[in-house]
Motif scaffolding. Structure first.
Motif, PDB file in Angstrom:
ATOM      1  N   ALA A  34       0.845  -1.193   0.000  1.00  0.00           N
ATOM      2  CA  ALA A  34       0.000   0.000   0.000  1.00  0.00           C
ATOM      3  C   ALA A  34       0.882   1.244   0.000  1.00  0.00           C
ATOM      4  O   ALA A  34       2.062   1.190   0.354  1.00  0.00           O
ATOM      5  N   TYR A  35       0.296   2.366  -0.401  1.00  0.00           N
ATOM      6  CA  TYR A  35       1.070   3.606  -0.463  1.00  0.00           C
ATOM      7  C   TYR A  35       1.621   3.994   0.907  1.00  0.00           C
ATOM      8  O   TYR A  35       2.735   4.520   1.008  1.00  0.00           O
ATOM      9  N   ASN A  36       0.856   3.748   1.962  1.00  0.00           N
ATOM     10  CA  ASN A  36       1.315   4.131   3.296  1.00  0.00           C
ATOM     11  C   ASN A  36       2.314   3.137   3.877  1.00  0.00           C
ATOM     12  O   ASN A  36       2.739   3.284   5.026  1.00  0.00           O
ATOM     13  N   GLU A  37       2.698   2.111   3.125  1.00  0.00           N
ATOM     14  CA  GLU A  37       3.693   1.148   3.587  1.00  0.00           C
ATOM     15  C   GLU A  37       5.079   1.419   3.009  1.00  0.00           C
ATOM     16  O   GLU A  37       5.999   0.619   3.190  1.00  0.00           O
ATOM     17  N   ILE A  38       5.251   2.547   2.299  1.00  0.00           N
ATOM     18  CA  ILE A  38       6.548   2.913   1.738  1.00  0.00           C
ATOM     19  C   ILE A  38       7.249   3.838   2.729  1.00  0.00           C
ATOM     20  O   ILE A  38       6.716   4.893   3.082  1.00  0.00           O
ATOM     21  N   PRO A  39       8.445   3.467   3.227  1.00  0.00           N
ATOM     22  CA  PRO A  39       9.153   4.346   4.179  1.00  0.00           C
ATOM     23  C   PRO A  39       9.508   5.678   3.539  1.00  0.00           C
ATOM     24  O   PRO A  39       9.622   5.821   2.317  1.00  0.00           O
ATOM     25  N   ASP A  40       9.719   6.690   4.385  1.00  0.00           N
ATOM     26  CA  ASP A  40      10.017   8.030   3.891  1.00  0.00           C
ATOM     27  C   ASP A  40      11.381   8.104   3.205  1.00  0.00           C
ATOM     28  O   ASP A  40      11.598   8.973   2.351  1.00  0.00           O
ATOM     29  N   ASN A  41      12.306   7.203   3.577  1.00  0.00           N
ATOM     30  CA  ASN A  41      13.658   7.276   3.017  1.00  0.00           C
ATOM     31  C   ASN A  41      13.816   6.479   1.724  1.00  0.00           C
ATOM     32  O   ASN A  41      14.933   6.312   1.226  1.00  0.00           O
ATOM     33  N   LYS A  42      12.724   5.967   1.166  1.00  0.00           N
ATOM     34  CA  LYS A  42      12.786   5.195  -0.069  1.00  0.00           C
ATOM     35  C   LYS A  42      12.098   5.957  -1.198  1.00  0.00           C
ATOM     36  O   LYS A  42      11.095   6.645  -0.978  1.00  0.00           O
ATOM     37  N   GLN A  43      12.645   5.810  -2.400  1.00  0.00           N
ATOM     38  CA  GLN A  43      12.073   6.449  -3.578  1.00  0.00           C
ATOM     39  C   GLN A  43      11.394   5.406  -4.451  1.00  0.00           C
ATOM     40  O   GLN A  43      11.823   4.251  -4.512  1.00  0.00           O
ATOM     41  N   ILE A  44      10.339   5.827  -5.123  1.00  0.00           N
ATOM     42  CA  ILE A  44       9.537   4.913  -5.933  1.00  0.00           C
ATOM     43  C   ILE A  44       9.762   5.228  -7.410  1.00  0.00           C
ATOM     44  O   ILE A  44       9.766   6.390  -7.817  1.00  0.00           O
ATOM     45  N   THR A  45       9.940   4.181  -8.190  1.00  0.00           N
ATOM     46  CA  THR A  45      10.015   4.305  -9.644  1.00  0.00           C
ATOM     47  C   THR A  45       8.914   3.450 -10.252  1.00  0.00           C
ATOM     48  O   THR A  45       8.875   2.229 -10.025  1.00  0.00           O
ATOM     49  N   ILE A  46       8.009   4.069 -10.988  1.00  0.00           N
ATOM     50  CA  ILE A  46       6.895   3.343 -11.603  1.00  0.00           C
ATOM     51  C   ILE A  46       7.359   2.808 -12.951  1.00  0.00           C
ATOM     52  O   ILE A  46       7.569   3.566 -13.901  1.00  0.00           O
TER      53      ILE A  46
END
Length: 741
Positions: free
Chosen positions: A721-733
């Motif tokens: 889920a979106y709220n399960e991504i830590p703040d120190n990680k970046q997402i690449t779609i």
């Protein structure tokens, strides 16, 4: 000037000087000094006495290297051989240059001018006849260059190529053993270093064989140069007759060539022995004797043929008949030793199944010399008429085993420590590794024999229900095809029980060949342990019970008593907490961080007691652990998302299901389900080909529904889920899938 004391020497660096001198004795400066001596031999004249010492040392070095190669248990035990071969070759070439200089300068004085060693080889070995010497020298060169060196070079080249090709398979085998808990990190590191050292060794041997080949060619050229040069010097400078010059210089040249080529031949043989060896725990002598004389049949047939040859008129009867009868006697002795009954050790394994024990005893009592056939006893023996049936009690009701392993009677030695069975130790390693990874103690595995199974079959059960069944061959090895191999093997074709890969049951003698071809080779105990490990990983949530949860809470109470008091039973019941932990394990989320889970759930006071909602709260608390298990220490997380229009459609479906009070959650319409599944499978294949993790990122209300939707078709895809991504990680779609394909 005062002489410094020993204490003063220590203060000004005397200890360092002393350590440097000790380093010379230990070999720290031995190689550089030897190289300097080689350079000196190339440019400076060497006295004949020193030449004798160097030639004697060269012969002794070749003998030592040959014997070390013979007594080495495996090639890596003499990993320094390529370097030793290079140094010995340079030493021999330096001696050739030095001896050639001496022969050309002082050869007119006679055979003693080049030293006693060259003179001895020129006069004693070839009888002072330079024609015989030339013939003998040419024969030695042909043996060394055409037979030994060429064959060893070809074997080194092929071994180097196959060893490099087999490295990925060996690395996968090490990783599989490490993941199954069969070895620890230190053992895995040691085995990886051994694989790398093996590749380096065969690669170095491939190059070192070129040294030997070049040395043989140089020996031929040096001989002819020395002969023609000696004739020119003797005739033109010393006014010797042609016959006398030919006699003196040719004898010295041939003696020099023989004293150099004999060590060269010994080193070539040592090189060939090393590259033709197979990795075993025996040296060459024991390996050859054990395999050559393992069966008396070959010796008996050979003895018969030799005796028949000895009876032919005109043949040397004594030689052939004596050898034939000797071979026959040895064959009979080997046969007699094999027929002797093996000693039975005290304290042998007794099957836990009384029915199997009775069958084994019956088979032993009925055996009259043939092979005993053990058949399952289908009906229990009748009780004597006078015996009264005991009253039944609760002790007669046996509880089911949480984890059970049933084996056929031919697999009993694998679980019997008295028969060197390794399966118990491997299962213990599997339990230890899973317990450390998942965060709770994996129950013990109850092993028993079962006559209803095939003799080589085994069955894994959970809660008394069979979940997997397969067959292994205890006297063979399983060669697994990891996806790319370079040849075929003879054996029994099958499938790897744990992962369903193509595999072949091969004999132990084919193990090295299979690894060279790129197969991953494992023993039967590893096959069973890996299969059990895979089953336990897929059913970890079923192994966690109320007692395990209470034990986790008791351990947490030692460090955080107030937290445990507030959580159970203040906020949640033990049963709800168990369901939350089982949900986490079902999605392969370890529960090692029990404190973070408890703190997240303790804040749910007055909120929903739904285990699904509580699981979502616990997952948010474990978000760093979850993401780290996917990408490790990487900062970028590649994900697949759902098309916004489709996501809104699914969200409305979930909201309608919640309003309707559906306990099982929302479901996706069948036609939409098929299209969405096809799109996700296509995106997952592209991610796998790119070597990226399979992660589907969705809105929080959709996470559980989509995980249930994909857990069978795409079990390796992680749904976050979106709220399960830590703040120190970046997402690449990397992709956004819809239902239009």
């Amino acid at each position: 000037m005062a002489i410094p004391t020993f204490t003063q020497l220590n203060n000004v660096g005397g200890v360092s000087a002393l350590q440097s001198f000790r380093g010379v004795g230990k070999g720290a400066f031995g190689i550089p000094i030897m190289l300097m001596m080689l350079l000196a031999m190339l440019v400076l004249p060497i006295p004949s006495l020193m030449l004798d010492a160097f030639f004697s040392f060269n012969i002794a070095l070749a003998l030592v290297v040959l014997l070390v190669s013979v007594y080495a248990s495996r090639p890596l035990d003499f990993a320094a051989f390529p370097t030793v071969l290079l140094i010995a070759t340079l030493l021999r070439l330096g001696l050739n240059v030095a001896s050639t200089r001496v022969i050309l300068i002082d050869g007119h004085e006679g055979g003693h001018a080049a030293g006693k060693v060259i003179e001895a080889f020129g006069n004693v070995v070839i009888g002072g006849n330079y024609t015989v010497g030339i013939v003998v020298f040419i024969i030695l060169m042909i043996i060394n260059f055409v037979v030994v060196t060429k064959g060893a070079g070809r074997i080194s080249e092929v071994s180097a190529r196959f060893t490099l090709d087999a490295m990925p398979g060996k690395q996968m085998a090490i990783d599989a053993d490490l993941n199954a808990g069969l070895i620890d990190q230190d053992q895995a590191r040691s085995r990886r270093q051994e694989v790398a050292a093996e590749a380096d060794f065969y690669g170095a041997m491939d190059g070192a064989s070129k040294f030997v080949k070049g040395d043989a060619i140089a020996g031929i050229m040096i001989m002819f140069i020395c002969i023609f040069g000696g004739l020119g010097v003797g005739i033109l400078q010393h006014d010797l007759p042609f016959t006398e010059a030919l006699q003196k210089y040719t004898l010295l040249t041939i003696g020099d060539g023989l004293v150099a080529q004999i060590p060269a031949l010994l080193l070539s043989v040592a090189s060939a022995i090393l590259v033709t060896r197979v990795n075993t725990a025996q040296d060459m002598s024991a390996q050859v004797v054990n395999q050559l004389f393992a069966s008396p049949k070959a010796l008996a047939v050979s003895a018969g043929i030799i005796i028949v040859m000895g009876l032919v008129p005109g043949m040397p009867h004594v030689a052939f008949l004596s050898l034939g009868f000797t071979c026959a006697a040895i064959a009979y002795y080997i046969y007699w030793k094999k027929e002797q009954p093996a000693a039975v050790e005290e304290g042998s394994f007794i099957p836990s199944n009384s029915r199997l024990a009775q069958e084994l005893n019956n088979a032993q009592n009925n055996n009259t010399g043939g092979t005993a056939t053990i058949a399952p006893q289908r009906t229990p023996p009748a009780l004597p008429p006078s015996a009264e049936s005991p009253e039944l009690g609760w002790d007669d009701v046996q509880p089911v085993d949480v984890i059970g392993l049933e084996v056929g009677y031919r697999l009993i030695p694998m679980v019997d420590k008295n028969q060197s069975g390794e399966l118990l130790g491997r299962i213990k390693g599997v339990r230890k590794k899973l317990s450390q990874e998942m965060g709770f103690l994996i129950p013990s595995v109850h092993i028993r024999d079962n006559l209803d199974l095939m003799p080589t079959g085994y069955r894994i059960s959970l809660m008394g229900v069979a979940v997997a069944e397969a067959e292994v061959y205890p006297d063979r090895e399983l060669a697994i095809n990891p996806g790319q191999v370079f040849g075929n093997l003879e054996g029994v074709k099958t499938k790897d029980p744990a992962f369903g890969l193509d595999a072949i049951w091969i004999s132990s003698s084919q193990k090295e060949q299979a690894q060279t071809l790129g197969y991953t080779v494992v023993d039967p105990s590893t096959v069973v342990a890996t299969h059990l490990n895979q089953i336990l990983q897929n059913h970890t949530h079923e192994l966690l019970g109320h007692e395990d949860v209470q034990k986790l809470l008791d351990m947490l109470a030692k460090t955080s008593p107030k937290l445990v008091e507030e959580l159970v039973p203040g906020t949640l019941s033990l049963n709800v907490f168990l369901k939350v932990l089982q949900n986490l394990l079902r999605e392969r989320v370890p529960i090692r961080d029990i404190r973070s889970i408890a703190e997240a759930l303790a804040g749910a006071t007055g909120k929903s007691q739904d285990p699904v909602a509580l699981t979502a709260m616990a997952r948010v608390a474990l978000c760093r652990q979850i993401v780290q298990s996917i990408i490790g220490g990487e900062q970028n997380l590649p994900v697949v998302t759902i098309d916004p229009a489709l996501e809104q459609l699914l969200l409305s479906t979930v909201q309608q299901a919640q309003k309707a009070g559906a306990d099982d959650g929302a479901f996706i319409e069948p036609s939409l389900s098929d299209r969405l599944q096809a799109s996700l499978i296509s995106a997952a294949q592209k991610q796998e080909m790119a070597g990226k993790p399979l992660v589907l990122l969705v809105a929080a209300p959709l996470r559980m529904m989509l995980w249930r939707f994909l857990r069978h078709s795409l079990p390796d895809m992680r749904v976050l889920a979106y709220n399960e991504i830590p703040d120190n990680k970046q997402i690449t779609i990397d992709a956004s899938v819809g239902a239009d394909r």
